[in-house]
Every structure is written in structure tokens, then in C-alpha cells.
Design an enzyme around this catalytic site. Structure first.
Site, mmCIF file in Angstrom:
data_model
loop_
_atom_site.group_PDB
_atom_site.id
_atom_site.type_symbol
_atom_site.label_atom_id
_atom_site.label_comp_id
_atom_site.label_asym_id
_atom_site.label_seq_id
_atom_site.Cartn_x
_atom_site.Cartn_y
_atom_site.Cartn_z
ATOM 1 N N CYS A 143 54.901 22.921 5.186
ATOM 2 C CA CYS A 143 55.260 24.427 4.621
ATOM 3 C C CYS A 143 54.052 25.108 3.845
ATOM 4 C CB CYS A 143 56.377 24.273 3.543
ATOM 5 S SG CYS A 143 57.811 23.594 4.616
ATOM 6 N N GLU B 292 22.685 5.659 5.833
ATOM 7 C CA GLU B 292 24.131 5.819 5.670
ATOM 8 C C GLU B 292 24.948 6.480 6.420
ATOM 9 O OE1 GLU B 292 23.559 4.977 0.763
ATOM 10 O OE2 GLU B 292 23.947 7.034 1.574
ATOM 11 N N TYR C 132 37.716 22.834 4.823
ATOM 12 C CA TYR C 132 36.353 23.086 4.878
ATOM 13 C C TYR C 132 36.257 24.247 6.027
ATOM 14 C CZ TYR C 132 35.674 18.579 3.067
ATOM 15 O OH TYR C 132 35.757 17.526 2.192
HETATM 16 C C1 LIG Z 1 29.129 10.928 2.547
HETATM 17 C C2 LIG Z 1 27.955 10.095 1.994
HETATM 18 C C3 LIG Z 1 27.389 9.421 3.221
HETATM 19 C C4 LIG Z 1 27.983 9.528 4.834
HETATM 20 O O1 LIG Z 1 27.651 10.812 5.240
HETATM 21 P P1 LIG Z 1 28.058 11.307 6.681
HETATM 22 O O2 LIG Z 1 28.115 12.686 6.774
HETATM 23 O O3 LIG Z 1 29.655 10.747 6.771
HETATM 24 O O4 LIG Z 1 27.230 10.435 7.416
HETATM 25 C C5 LIG Z 1 26.458 8.706 3.139
HETATM 26 N N1 LIG Z 1 25.860 8.602 1.959
HETATM 27 C C6 LIG Z 1 26.426 9.034 0.701
HETATM 28 C C7 LIG Z 1 25.756 8.801 -0.502
HETATM 29 C C8 LIG Z 1 27.526 10.032 0.844
HETATM 30 O O5 LIG Z 1 28.093 10.538 -0.173
#
Ligand SMILES: *Cc1c(COP(=O)(O)O)cnc(C)c1O
Length: 480
Positions: free
Chosen positions: A407, A329, A380
Site C-alpha cells: 500500500c 571487501e 535509492y
Molecule cells: C558496504 C561495505 C562493503 C561492501 O560494499 P559492496 O558495495 O557490497 O562491495 C565493504 N566494506 C565496507 C566498510 C562497507 O561498508
């Protein structure tokens, strides 16, 4: 002046240690910038052949400029690298683009056209996927507190997978699906006790975080993960496809992914032993890192895929299980470096900073955006870099801090960077690698309209999300 003299003259003792003095300040590091970004002979930054001054004139500043070609080629790079590495093991992978990193309907279409699937984590993101015409089967739904409406909506769309985050949610999804006479396809999100960032990962038994089902057993009792598997297999309205984990973000080394994969594969083997069930899918999440500054050296998708495939193949063989279908992902690693934010410089200040017994200069460069279009530095402490975009410069470099117009003294866009000392009001400044978690986390702080998103490809620029107008700012104010 010799090079050493020049370096001594410029190197600022109040700069962070990691920040080096660029030897070629007008050069654009291709690891940080999108493909198709370069300087014209006249010195101006261009993208896909379009000079930034032209983009600024047409679309205004600030503006997010996204390279469609870069986005698509990163999507393909992940798809092809992981497919190639995993083909001999499980036939290939499914790449889910993490929509939360950046999403609009046009980008959702690019995702689908490149053969990727889409991860969503809210009703709004599901609605966007529907508007973009994405097939429900190609969607995943995440979240630690999905509403009944969101679960229903996902089922209405024929969702490919709901990633279940807790025991209560498991019952909720089972109940909703049962009531509708459906079978809900689910993954269980587990916390394997691995948390990774950049080059490091930590492994612990217990994870102190809101997401997922713990794999750790307490006092000899079944872990939350085991309980969830038992419950999922007992519900006829649930189809337990497999397991999921997501171990962190901005990760450069494949080691953490490999360890998490081993733990989840071991768990899949134990499910087979206990229940005689072979889970078919394993999602290893996102979190692949990108370069924000010169110190970041992300690895190519090919390298990550190979390393992960080696570990998955070996572990499955050792455990005597079939290799599940793998999915990943990536969000940031696809969209992050596709985009830069184009700003206009408004004011400059030189501040004198005490350091030891001496005083050194820091240049504050104010631009016409800030924490409303990129809250990551404030949220962050994220580092970025910046470049003078409308022209090149041979002027000596000055340690600079790019700040916004809000601001709030924490309103920093780029905390530390070297910029030419002749930067002046009216110059355009570009901040690269703002594709992920900037626009999506943006706000209307100080009643600031959100900037537009402009897609460029092969000499053409087009608006894919228009900027907000003053009118937009008052749309929801019922008494004005
Ligand atoms: C945020 C998230 C991602 C993507 O993370 P990246 O750092 O943008 O690659 C993938 N899977 C889950 C479950 C997430 O919470």
C-alpha cells in the site's frame, strides 16, 4: 514489417533514454544473470537445469533463487585475481566478503570454504559467523557505533581485526581490551577524501560523512587520522595492524581505488617517518560494481586487480615503503548477480501517460512481492530489469513497470523495462541481480512474510532460509 517499422512501433517516447528495445526479448544477458540460467527449448527459464515453474511450485513465490555455483565462482574470481596480481608485491591478498550484502549461515560456510574471510558490522552478524563455525581470526568487525557488548563479543571470538571508526571508539576498545588483559588487533578506518560511484570519483579534502577518521588537517592541527595513530601506538592494549578505507559502492573504474590507495600509502610512509613504525596491512574496502541493467558494464576482477596492483606497487616504490598486506571487501560483486527473485504476476493495468501533446501507454505489472523484498528501487532509485520466466513470448513488447503488492505508490520493483505485451496473471516473472542488499534490507511491511532463500546447484534446489509464516509475524506481539 521491416525492422525499422517494428522499432518505431515499439519504442516508447516515455521510456528513459538509456533503455533500449531488446532485439531478442527472450534472450538473457549473461552479464546480468547468474551462471547456469538459460531458457529451455520450451522457452521457460531454468537455473542449474531446474525450471522456474518447478521452483515456484515447490517453494512458492516470491522466492530468492541463489546460484551456489555462481556465488562460489565469483568468490574464487576475486580471491584468485587479487592473489595473482598482488603475489609479487605482498604475497597475496585477504578477501573479506562483506556480510552485510547478504548473509545466512549456509552462505557464510561457502565463504569460508572458498578461502575468503568475513566482514561483519553488528553483534548479530558476529553471532551468525559463530553459528556458521567461522574462525574468529578470519572475521573483521566494522561500524561507527559499536557497543561495548559487540566489542567484548568480538574479543571473545578472537577476532582478526576491529576496524576502529573514531577517536572515542579507539579509547573504548583500548579500555575494554586492557581490562581483560588482551591486545585488540585494529585497523583505523580513514576517509581519504575520495568518493566513487560507477565511472566517476570525486576527490575532496573534507568528507561530509559519518564514517571514518578524516585525513584532513584543520588550521595546522593534526588530523583525526594522525591523532588516532598516535593514540593507537601509545596503547599497549592495541595492536595497530594498519589502515582501512571504503570509498563507495557500485564502482566500475579502478581509478578511485587507486587514488585512495596512493593517499593511504603516503600516510603509511608518514607514520614510518614520524614513529619509525611500518604498518603491515592496508584494506581498500569494497564497492565493486555489477550489472543491474544493460547499461552497466562491470569490469572483471582480473582487470581491477591488475590496475590496483600496478598503482600500489608503484606508490610503495616511490615512497620507499614495504608493500603492506592488501585486503579487499567485496559484497555486491560476489552475491549480487548470483540471485534472482521469482515472482508471480497478479494483475495488469495499462495507464495512459501524457507526454507533450500525445498520450502513451505504460503497462503496470503487479507481482506478489515488492518493496518488502527489494527496497532498493524505493530507497535509492535503483534500476533493475525483468524477464517473463515461465515461458517465452513473441508478442510485441510493451513499456512496463513492475510494481509490488504494497500500500504505497512508490512500491516499484522495476521502474522501466520492456516486457511482452501478452504477460498475464499467473505468469512467473524473474528479476535478476537481487542478491545484494535486497533480502538483508527486506521488511514485513503490510504484515508481509519474508520470502524464502533457495540455493540451487547442479540440478538440485534446497531451502537455505525458509520463508516466514503467518505464525512468525506474531511471534513478538506479546498481547496476541
Ligand atoms: C558496504 C561495505 C562493503 C561492501 O560494499 P559492496 O558495495 O557490497 O562491495 C565493504 N566494506 C565496507 C566498510 C562497507 O561498508
Amino acid at each position: 514489417m521491416s525492422t525499422t517499422e517494428k522499432t518505431q512501433q515499439l519504442k516508447s517516447p516515455i521510456a528513459p533514454e538509456w533503455l533500449t528495445l531488446p532485439t531478442e526479448p527472450n534472450e538473457l544477458n549473461p552479464v546480468i544473470w547468474a551462471e547456469g540460467v538459460s531458457r529451455s527449448e520450451a522457452g521457460e527459464i531454468t537455473i542449474a537445469g531446474l525450471p522456474v515453474s518447478e521452483l515456484a511450485q515447490r517453494f512458492g513465490t516470491p522466492a530468492y533463487i541463489i546460484s551456489e555455483d555462481h556465488f562460489r565462482s565469483r568468490a574464487r574470481a576475486f580471491r584468485d585475481a587479487f592473489n595473482e596480481a598482488f603475489a609479487p608485491l605482498c604475497g597475496g591478498v585477504d578477501v573479506y566478503y562483506a556480510g552485510k550484502s547478504f548473509l545466512c549461515t549456509e552462505v557464510a560456510r561457502w565463504v569460508a570454504e572458498e578461502g575468503l574471510r568475513l566482514d561483519t558490522c553488528s553483534g548479530g552478524e558476529l553471532a551468525l559467523a559463530a553459528r556458521a563455525g567461522i574462525d574468529g581470526v578470519k572475521l573483521g568487525l566494522h561500524g561507527n557505533n559499536k557497543s561495548d557488548n559487540e566489542i567484548n563479543r568480538a574479543l571473545d571470538m578472537g577476532i582478526g581485526r576491529i576496524v576502529v571508526d573514531s577517536l572515542q571508539e579507539l579509547e573504548r576498545v583500548a579500555e575494554i581490551a586492557r581490562g581483560r588483559g588482551l591486545t585488540a588487533p585494529i585497523l583505523l578506518r580513514l576517509t581519504p577524501g575520495v568518493h566513487a560511484e560507477t565511472h566517476e570519483f570525486i576527490a575532496t579534502a573534507h568528507e561530509d560523512q559519518k564514517f571514518g577518521l578524516s585525513m584532513a588537517s584543520v588550521n595546522g592541527n593534526p588530523s583525526a587520522a594522525e591523532q588516532a595513530v598516535d593514540a593507537a601506538l601509545a596503547h599497549p592494549s592495541l595492536e595497530l595492524l594498519g589502515l582501512h578505507c571504503h570509498i563507495g559502492s557500485q564502482i566500475f573504474s579502478p581509478d578511485g581505488f587507486a587514488l585512495a590507495a596512493e593517499k593511504l600509502l603516503g600516510f603509511i610512509a608518514s607514520i614510518r617517518d614520524r614513529h619509525g613504525v611500518s604498518l603491515k596491512e592496508l584494506d581498500l574496502g569494497g564497492g565493486y560494481g555489477i550489472a543491474y541493467t544493460e547499461v552497466d558494464h562491470p569490469q572483471e576482477p582480473k582487470h581491477l586487480a591488475k590496475a590496483m596492483a600496478a598503482v600500489v606497487g608503484e606508490a610503495c616504490q616511490r615512497l620507499g615503503i614495504d608493500v603492506p598486506r592488501i585486503s579487499i571487501e567485496p559484497g555486491r560483486a560476489i552475491v549480487g548477480s548470483s540471485t534472482f527473485t521469482l515472482y508471480k504476476v497478479g494483475t495488469l493495468k495499462t495507464i495512459h501517460v501524457e507526454h507533450g501533446t500525445d498520450v502513451f501507454e505504460r503497462r503496470y505489472v503487479s507481482v506478489d512481492g515488492g518493496m518488502s523484498d527489494n527496497p532498493r528501487p524505493v530507497l535509492y532509485g535503483a534500476d533493475y530489469s525483468a524477464a517473463l520466466a515461465s515461458r517465452s513470448s513473441e508478442a510485441p513488447l510493451a513499456l512496463s513497470r513492475v510494481v509490488g503488492r504494497h500500500c504505497e505508490s512508490g512500491d516499484i520493483v522495476v521502474k522501466d523495462t520492456y516486457l511482452p505485451s501478452d504477460v498475464e496473471p499467473g505468469d512467473l516473472l524473474a528479476v535478476p541481480a537481487t542478491g545484494a542488499y535486497c533480502w538483508v534490507l527486506g521488511s514485513n511491511y503490510n504484515y508481509t512474510p519474508r520470502p524464502p532463500v533457495v540455493a540451487v546447484s547442479r540440478g538440485e534446489a534446497r531451502l537455505i532460509v525458509r520463508g516466514e509464516t503467518e505464525e512468525d509475524l506474531f511471534l513478538r506481539d506479546v498481547s496476541c
